[in-house]
Design a protein around this motif. Sequence first.
Motif: not given
Length: 718
Positions: A332, A334, A361, A363
């Motif tokens: 998570q 960010r 976020v 990935d």
Amino acid sequence: MSQWEEVQKLALWLQEQVASLYTDTFPWRAAGSDCERRAAALYSCLLVELEGHCARQQSLVHRHALKKVAQQLQEKYKARPLHMAAVISSSLWEERRIIERGQETQDRSAESDRRRHMDTQLAVVGCVVQGLAQAVKCMEDLQEDFDLRYTKLSNISHDPAMMDNMFVKLEVKVQNILNELHLKRKEVLSSMAGALSHVSALVTCDLPAEVAAWARRQQLACIGGPSPPGLDQLQNWFTLTVQSLFHIKRHLDKLGELLTKVTCEDESDAHLRPQMEEQVNNLITQLIKSSFVVELQPCLSNMAARPLVIKTSTQFSTKVRLLVKLPEVDYQLRVKITFDETLPPGQGNRLFNISSNNTKVMDVESSSGCLSAEFKRLELRERKATYEPRGNQSSLPVTEELHSICYRGQLRIQGLNIALETTSRPLVVISHVCQLPSAWASVMWCNMLTDAPENLSFFSRALSASWSQVSEVLSWQFSTLVGRGLNREQLSMLGDKLLGPQASNNDCQVTWSMFCKENLAGKSFSFWTWLDSILDLIKKHLRDIWVDGCIMGFVTKERAQALLKEGQVGTFLLRFSESHLGRITFSWLEQGDEGNATVHSVEPYTKHSLSVMSFADILREYRVITDGVLTGNPLKFLYPHVPFDDAFGKYGSPQRDEEVIGYVECNFISVSMFSTSRPPRSPFPELCELSPGTLDIINQTISPSADGQISLDHLEWE
């Protein structure tokens, strides 16, 4: 450094290529001067220089050789100094091409050396860390052996019946193991110090240098330069390095556990472990921070060839990437972007907000396994600033205001809290598409001359650039946008236009005002405005024939005449207008009535003309009306001597699938008209619609007036 000095620094095999230019087959292609008088002066200066060198030469052999060279020049070029200028021009161009090839070879060799160095350093670190793991495992085995024997010794000490010779032997054995364990701890600490020394060099020097080199190449690619290498190699280096650091960190933790179990009398090195642990944490933090890069600079979705120019209320995209594969990351993670956070106070630039979601976020990419975040639908909205004193307001045009985007994230891993931050390259924000050419000029100039992303005050005192820097970037524009860069002759003409005759050969300095703000002599537009209009013309209407090299393009009217007069009748060339924005014309050689050769040039064609009829078809269907009589197409050979069909045959008009019954087929052709009763000037082209039978009517309806002049007034065009 002069070009000859550069030649002397080349590898021997490249110097031999240069030497091969100066043989009896001395090449020449085109006139090296626009003026016979200048070529004659060059010829005379060369003979004087040779005579001077000959007089100063001590060696009889060399003196004889120089006299022979002077004699050959007089025999071959005395009556043709323009040809000699062509020889020199062509050979110097070939020299430069060989120098550039040598530089490319050196660059590739240097890059290959850097890669080998990095691979070697990582291999050394890998071996050291692997050896460290074995040493720690050996220390663990010693620790277990010590624990077992020490427990047994303790049990014996509590049983008086067993206090005999065996106890003494066991006690000696335990002491020996303890001594060996103590030495092993020192060995492990020394190995860790060596490993950290190698890794520290990678983290603080080698990897940042590789990232900086990649970032600079990405920056130049943004303004049209060669594409930078992919990030996979860098990511592999970063990942291997951080893995080594995490291995060392685990070994330090294990060492700490072992130290708490058994304390030796001499633990003078015990304080090294906390210091090493702190060093490892700092190196991990520094490494991960430097691996946070902008993989895709801010770019409008429909302007991939011109990034870093953002239009308000128009979607743009950007992407950041972490160049490490981290197995234990909070996914998570960010990333938040902010606009103009690094803007110097009091600069007075316009203020903007990012209207869409500015947080994303990161990935895991399936292809590379790295963490990335791509923002695809960002938009900027201008916001009204509160009142500021006039002295703080920006005095720069909006296309010279530089802005930046800041990317931030917070990574937590193995007890470390790492703040990630990076910024985009300086970008320009426009509100209307008409500002795009000037904005792109600013982006080019800034990114060409500085690699500091925080330098947002660049245009308050814009740096000058050498002509060699400017010419390289200009060639990139044509290569990127329209598929073919500029050759040396074309760049030489542009340099003469911007700096004056021959000034570009001395690599003079070009100021920002000269490039983009000041009008060219006698014109109502700047150098960049003129050049950008040509780029737009090629992109929309001339791309195929430009890529195929059919357009000479950048050549003055005088030089075009000199080149054509050396060819055969019907030779023509294509060049861009110097007096009008975004236009193209052609000139051709015609045999005059008195046997003399005459060069004609047509009025330049506009984008509107080329949207009605392709330029290849205009050339193919071109006709001349002389005294009311329609003659054939005078365009026979594309300069220097390429038959028309060989050059333009593949650009034929598409065949109609079927004829429309009831209508007479018609064609658009380009026609020029001039009279033989006075010296013909530049023909005036018109797109005419001719149908069967029209040619007969032309001779009846278009004829000279009573005084022998046609009614259409002629103008002289560039």
